[in-house]
Design an enzyme around this catalytic site. Structure first.
Site, PDB file in Angstrom:
ATOM      1  N   LYS B 100     -13.233   8.680 -10.902  1.00  0.00           N
ATOM      2  CA  LYS B 100     -13.041   9.119  -9.519  1.00  0.00           C
ATOM      3  C   LYS B 100     -13.746  10.461  -9.373  1.00  0.00           C
ATOM      4  CE  LYS B 100      -9.840  10.935  -6.178  1.00  0.00           C
ATOM      5  NZ  LYS B 100      -8.485  11.368  -5.827  1.00  0.00           N
ATOM      6  N   GLY B 161      -2.799  15.784  -0.124  1.00  0.00           N
ATOM      7  CA  GLY B 161      -1.437  16.321  -0.183  1.00  0.00           C
ATOM      8  C   GLY B 161      -0.850  16.715   1.166  1.00  0.00           C
ATOM      9  N   ALA B 187      -6.228   9.887  -0.097  1.00  0.00           N
ATOM     10  CA  ALA B 187      -5.706  11.194   0.325  1.00  0.00           C
ATOM     11  C   ALA B 187      -5.202  11.222   1.758  1.00  0.00           C
ATOM     12  CB  ALA B 187      -6.742  12.296   0.150  1.00  0.00           C
ATOM     13  N   GLY B 188      -4.051  11.850   1.928  1.00  0.00           N
ATOM     14  CA  GLY B 188      -3.537  12.141   3.261  1.00  0.00           C
ATOM     15  C   GLY B 188      -2.406  11.252   3.736  1.00  0.00           C
ATOM     16  N   ASN B 209      -0.937   9.579  -4.189  1.00  0.00           N
ATOM     17  CA  ASN B 209      -0.219  10.341  -5.211  1.00  0.00           C
ATOM     18  C   ASN B 209       0.912  11.150  -4.589  1.00  0.00           C
ATOM     19  OD1 ASN B 209       0.684  11.874  -7.382  1.00  0.00           O
ATOM     20  ND2 ASN B 209      -1.305  12.591  -7.993  1.00  0.00           N
TER      21      ASN B 209
END
Lengths: 71, 258
Positions: B100, B161, B187-188, B209
């Site tokens: 990644k 995040g 993400a987000g 995550n």
């Protein structure tokens, strides 16, 4: 392999190699297992297959990495 | 629909959820959350081994590389050189050549440095890596990365995040429509409905995550994300109805009692 005593830079800190100067011996002393870490010496990645043939030299800059939690 | 599967870098996966391993209390919780998520691909970060405080425990003792596809990231890299160096090292751990790629352009937003990401991707593809680049939700950047030979593109939904959800569904739709490689929204995402929305837009997968690790109950949220992604994917394949401004009766208009 003759025992030796010299300093290297290991992960940004000074580290004394005392005894067997081979890379496998260093990994063993640090309890680092193959398949869990990767090694770079003087900015060159050491291929896994070559670990056994690698000997450390005074002043080497060594980086040992592993995987940690991340996204 | 039972045969719906996700092909990435020549491998077949059944889960469309990729999970990160950051921000958990300990490795045991990480493992439990990964299991609850049903993910088959798991991201990890590459860091120096702590020499002064040697614990023999390692993340890979909890996330078995034989069972999971490990996806090392280049998080924290701000230059092409750092990112390429990190990937070369990661590959020598011996868990494959999927990476990644993140080349961050700004500390506050953690938005990617697009030209640097493209440059790093070129080098890595040439060296045989299967590159999954984290990238802005920019359709042209995604096109370029696919042309170079990236195995997928991973546009962000919102800052890493932030939990802000899909900020620009229209750009994501364009990216997905144009895509010749899988599109993984990275993400987000904040909660399950965000994940479902991304899948309904036609994303091939999702990387999550913080939304799981930071939830009050990470294991429950991992399961919620798994179900949302399945539901969103099935809804996408099912084909939603058109949106109309006015009502259309769903009960027959004839036979009414007068």
């Amino acid at each position: 392999m003759s025992p030796s005593c010299f300093a290297i830079q290991l992960n940004g800190e000074e580290y004394t190699v005392d005894g067997d100067p081979s890379l496998p011996a260093l990994l063993e002393r640090l309890k680092m297992r193959r398949g869990r870490v990767a090694v770079e010496i003087n900015q060159a990645v050491v291929p896994r297959a070559q670990y056994d043939a690698v000997r450390l030299n005074p002043g080497d800059i060594v980086e040992v990495i592993n995987f940690v939690g991340g996204g | 629909m039972e045969h719906d599967h996700f092909e990435l870098a020549g491998k077949v996966f059944h889960s469309r959820l990729i999970v990160g391993t950051g921000k958990y209390r300990d490795f045991a919780e990480t493992r439990a959350a990964v299991e609850a998520s049903g993910a088959e691909i798991v991201t990890v970060a590459v860091r120096r081994v702590n020499i002064s405080d040697r614990k023999s425990e390692n993340l890979l003792d909890y996330i078995d590389p034989k069972r999971y596809q490990i996806l090392p990231n280049t998080a924290g890299c701000y230059t092409v050189e750092e990112a390429v160096r990190t990937c070369r090292l990661a590959r020598e751990v011996g868990v494959g050549d999927l990476v990644k790629l993140e080349v961050i352009g700004d500390q506050k937003t953690l938005f990617p440095d697009v030209p640097a990401t493209i440059e790093a991707a070129k080098i890595l593809v040439k060296e045989g890596f299967k590159v999954l680049p984290y990238i802005t939700d920019d359709p042209v950047a995604c096109l370029r990365l696919a042309e170079i030979g990236c195995a997928a593109v991973m546009p962000l939904a919102a800052p890493i995040g932030s939990g802000m959800g899909i900020r620009n569904p229209f750009n994501l739709r364009i990216i997905i429509e144009q895509a010749k490689v899988p599109v993984i929204v990275d993400a987000g995402v904040g909660t399950a409905s965000d994940a479902a929305e991304a899948m309904e837009l036609g994303a091939d997968g999702l990387l999550i995550n913080s939304a799981i690790a930071g939830a009050k109950d990470p294991l429950a949220m991992a399961r919620a994300m798994k179900l949302a992604i399945e539901a969103g994917r099935i809804a996408y394949l099912a084909g939603r109805i058109e949106q109309k401004l006015y009502a259309t009766a769903s009960s027959p208009l004839s036979g009414l009692i007068r």
